[in-house]
Write a protein that holds these residues in place. Structure first.
Motif, PDB file in Angstrom:
ATOM      1  N   ILE A 173      16.209  12.272 -19.005  1.00 37.28           N
ATOM      2  CA  ILE A 173      15.114  11.485 -18.412  1.00 37.28           C
ATOM      3  C   ILE A 173      13.981  11.346 -19.431  1.00 37.28           C
ATOM      4  O   ILE A 173      13.430  10.255 -19.617  1.00 37.28           O
ATOM      5  N   VAL A 216      20.293  16.600 -17.597  1.00 32.59           N
ATOM      6  CA  VAL A 216      19.540  15.525 -16.954  1.00 32.59           C
ATOM      7  C   VAL A 216      18.046  15.529 -17.279  1.00 32.59           C
ATOM      8  O   VAL A 216      17.497  14.488 -17.661  1.00 32.59           O
ATOM      9  N   PRO A 217      17.345  16.670 -17.158  1.00 36.52           N
ATOM     10  CA  PRO A 217      15.912  16.609 -17.473  1.00 36.52           C
ATOM     11  C   PRO A 217      15.636  16.090 -18.881  1.00 36.52           C
ATOM     12  O   PRO A 217      14.754  15.232 -19.072  1.00 36.52           O
ATOM     13  N   GLY A 218      16.379  16.571 -19.870  1.00 38.42           N
ATOM     14  CA  GLY A 218      16.186  16.097 -21.240  1.00 38.42           C
ATOM     15  C   GLY A 218      16.506  14.622 -21.390  1.00 38.42           C
ATOM     16  O   GLY A 218      15.865  13.910 -22.175  1.00 38.42           O
TER      17      GLY A 218
END
Lengths: 247, 247, 247, 247, 247, 247
Positions: free
Chosen positions: A56, A52-54
């Protein structure tokens, strides 16, 4: 219409633009990125969370680079909701899009996917998306994502068998591929169903979602900023995201 | 019974063990960690997503350090599902636990929380947890998490007003705090409700969830490894997690 | 913490405090009563109905005797709602408690119980408790309650078979015993599941509910008096209940 | 067609056969009994529970006396399910019957009833009966059952006001009286609604249910003995019921 | 009480008043019409749609001719909703009526019907009528409507087999005929179920609905004119309907 | 991609191709027909029913004339299901399409429509389409369809007010126009919402549905012939439809 496809894993070669080239004839220009940080494939809640962080980050970059809409290339729809907070262009997940599309095309749909480990995640997504009453079943072919490409014949045989069983035993009248790694298999599975006398739509999520994303852009629509407002400014350690803030 | 509390933010001082000291008299030993990477507070899908990798890490460390169960200190239950894959001891989220507890104590419950931006997230969790038919409403007091502590009087007044309205107008017969930052406010809000003649349970999620975690441990139970199996081994970039694998 | 267990039948010897002695090590003191009026066992709506007046009476007496909470020893939760009106200490039914507990521990749960005749009753309770979407199935081993004790080997074999089938065929990821007469069988059934490679929680309702009751007391909570207010004073023939009235 | 009406309370004079005399012109012969044991009125879970044993007894006696069907004269439908186990003639509760009738006559229905204390009970019944999606609201006029008769003008005014509000504010298109004590008020409330231009059915539960019971008898139907089988023979203390057993 | 039966097809001889003569002994006078325009039988959405204009016309004529209520003789309930707008006397569809009746008589019901092509239509009706949670299954015997009469033995055998399977495999405790062409088969199917030890109600929709219609008339009820108001006056080409207008 | 738009009424001038001209820039060629038989506008179940036969005919003709997909120009989706049986190209209704689109764009949606008389019909469609849990409310501006064009300013003012109220009071985060007669008003209503600080998508159903239809065609999909099979051949009086049969 410019659509950016984010494949939310780090595995080089798992996706190529050739996969979606046929859509160019409808005036859709497609760009693509893998992640810099994240897992090799998504088959668990942990894999999903770490993608998820990547994802976003890639969505923010795509909007800055001029994309009209973003499609996330995984049926777990990882990062779709937070990415919608981060950008104002449409961000579509193929699970959400395919579920609503399938709900329109027949009385009930089944999802045929890779492993038991993703079934609860997909089931929860269908609940959140509000179409649980249209879900006939989720069937599994027990094939890890990264082994699909090297076992494409076996994969298609098992997808066909699972799809036929979903129609005959579970009451499905439409089929959704529950992994974007099955891209390109729709004709084979439709054919197998047709040979059994079963005329049901088989949704190949990535091209279907790219086309829906283009339609949403052309209709002048995007997601609600009441549901997905920009976040409040605050300290953040360990991530370097060029966020837009609500304040 | 050893319970480890993970506060899934990086803000020093936002939580102290003094907050839960009264539970020691029931034979519960509590340990605690903040995150090393993540947001200062959780008020959006983005904040939630960025707290998950750090939370998973802390859960793995807690199990290795001998905890009997883990409680995540945020009503978004960030990382609860992936952490359950990563460990075999019970991992409890206060939203899930409080929702089921409230469902048992009265006909319908309302959640009183901080900001509009967390309402869709809480609503989706209640759907996934399967108790949506018991939810009367989610009410908001429009107070950012990090401002609660410096506005405790105003916070309690607004929580009281929101709780009274939830009972009178929305049909709630139990109240859940929709932010763990309200820890310690239950007596004040119960008192305000009682002064209006309203005898309803007010659930302070962190102590209630720690006690439930201890009860689950003592009953010899933990989450299902069919739902939450260990993940498959695969490449991972950007995260350093000592995972246990299914293979 | 003092928990009073009401076994809502008249059959001497069907329950002994030895059954729950292991919980004393968690600081829980348990007292126990059978009914003076009611049926020998509960296997139908009639049995359930005829156990309720006696159960209410025992709950009122237990509160007067200083209990901190009451647990009813039958999966039909007979008298739980009226008893909550009669007293202000928590009254827990093992069906309600186990259903919410199981909902937290896995994606779906199955109930394995005694006879076809109790299935509609259990199904209706799950609906009222608000967790019907988490119910995979109710399976029956066709064993009357009073014959369990003399057929414990056969009972455990059938419970194991039913539990394995619930996981494999119905999609259960947690198991609840649907009769408190199965107390003590959880290890055997967990073991049988484990031998099939199925790692799922098996909830033994009475000890699990006693522990939850203690946790609720320790959290300072009880049921909502908005849902369960004291009754209005009125004439009553045929029952001698020392009721508290709302007026 | 012989219909037996059981008024499940002990209060002499609360019901007379004159109330249902107009139904004789449709060839329905009605008999009637109060209870010998039970409460003076039903306004709580306790009242409901204590009316059930006496109601079961009256149902068994009515079948023995040759009734073709039984109607229970209380919107809590006390004893309906156990009585169906005890007899083979149809046993109808007015809440279940009115809810299904109202569901057929308009898009949504509201229930207007006596006291807040019966609202959770009625709401749970509507859930079990499977028509919750057709329920618009339950409104209360705050009038104890035994005071209706002496305050009939005030009762009708408040029922009218509650019914008008249910239509205008809650979206009801049909009204059910939520207490059989309102028998005979339907014309007044229909008239009040009509004066506001609101043409909605107002269901007076007792006559409507007696007529439905007769229709069910004439259709040769009764309840399912798979759902409501005769009970198993067993010891019973404190109740003297001439039960039929399954064995 | 005068009930008018509209058989919404054009096939002479498919229905005779003899089919419902036994109901006269309950004081019900029955009249009957086929359609002048429409299909020969109803087995698809197209058939259903093309039967509606003719059905509306027959309903208006029946009200003008003095009927007290109208019953539509097809399980698709064609024209029920528009006909309710057109008239003020009750208009009952046998699917809606039977579904609510079955929901009252047992825990779950199954529908046994003619062809796969009507299953989605029946399923959608059950959803709209609000009793989907009571539906166990819809089973098909693969027999076109117009072939029933000439294959009555085979039809009854297959209905019996489907009904037994619905009870044993799908959890049904009541059976509804999913085609009014099965009129008169209830005794045979009840008998077959009884020989298997299965005591479940079998609803023959037309007589059951006629009796319910009479009960609704006798209760002084009709459908809500808030849900089913008279239509607004406007131009109409191709249909000659003597409509009443709201203005 | 050739899309045929069927406006299912007989009123000349109510729709012109100029309304959808802007979509041509996306490579969509649009053709259009009114009905020869049917009502002047659709505001009731009767109107809807009488528009269906003519709509089916126009859909068959459009497929024969080479259309790639058909869009029905009314939010009642009249004839959508039977037309899908009659043809094999996609037939889209704007209510179904807009409901699924809105469900994707925000947490809940509201429908703002013309008259109270269409509310039950729209509500039933949302139930059948499986997205009822995403519906916040249906609001009405009390404006007959044929008066919209001559009262466009008033219409837009009332649509804006209804939309703002839907967001603020009902919890909507997306708006759907509940009448295709509002075509072209989306910018005005979006603007009014934006002036109140409310950033929500406003779906203008006809252009949105035409774009979705094109996307479905381009994805190689159509509706399921298992749900929507060709009808069986049979006699038909009063309609002249060149049907394709299943046999």
């Amino acid at each position: 219409t410019n659509i950016h496809l984010v494949t939310p894993v780090i595995t080089e070669g798992i996706r190529s633009l050739d996969d979606v080239t046929p859509l160019e004839k409808y005036g859709i220009k497609i760009t693509h990125h893998l992640l810099e940080t994240g897992p090799a494939s998504i088959e668990s809640e942990i894999d999903e969370a770490l993608s998820v962080p990547g994802t976003i980050k890639k969505c923010i970059e795509a909007e800055a680079a001029g994309a009209d809409a973003i499609v996330i290339d995984c049926m777990g729809d990882p990062g779709m909701k937070p990415a919608r907070e981060a950008v104002s262009i449409p961000v579509l997940g193929p699970m959400e899009t395919s579920a609503h599309l399938a709900a329109m095309l027949g009385q009930k749909f089944s999802i045929v996917t890779v492993l038991d480990s993703v079934v609860p995640m997909l089931n929860n997504l269908v609940k959140i998306y509000g179409v649980e009453s249209k879900l006939a079943s989720i069937r599994v072919i027990d094939m890890p994502v990264l082994e699909i490409e090297n076992n494409i014949g076996k994969t298609q045989d098992q997808l066909s068998a699972a799809s036929i069983a979903a129609v005959r035993e579970d009451g499905a009248s439409a089929i959704i591929f529950g992994c974007t790694g099955f891209l390109g298999c729709a004709d084979a599975i439709s054919g197998a169903l047709a040979r059994e006398g079963l005329s049901v739509p088989v949704i190949d999520p990535v091209p279907a979602t790219i086309l829906q994303a283009a339609a949403i852009v052309q209709a002048g629509l995007t997601h609600s900023k009441i549901t997905y407002g920009y976040p409040r400014r605050k300290d953040l350690k360990g991530y370097d995201l060029p966020l837009t803030y609500s304040d």
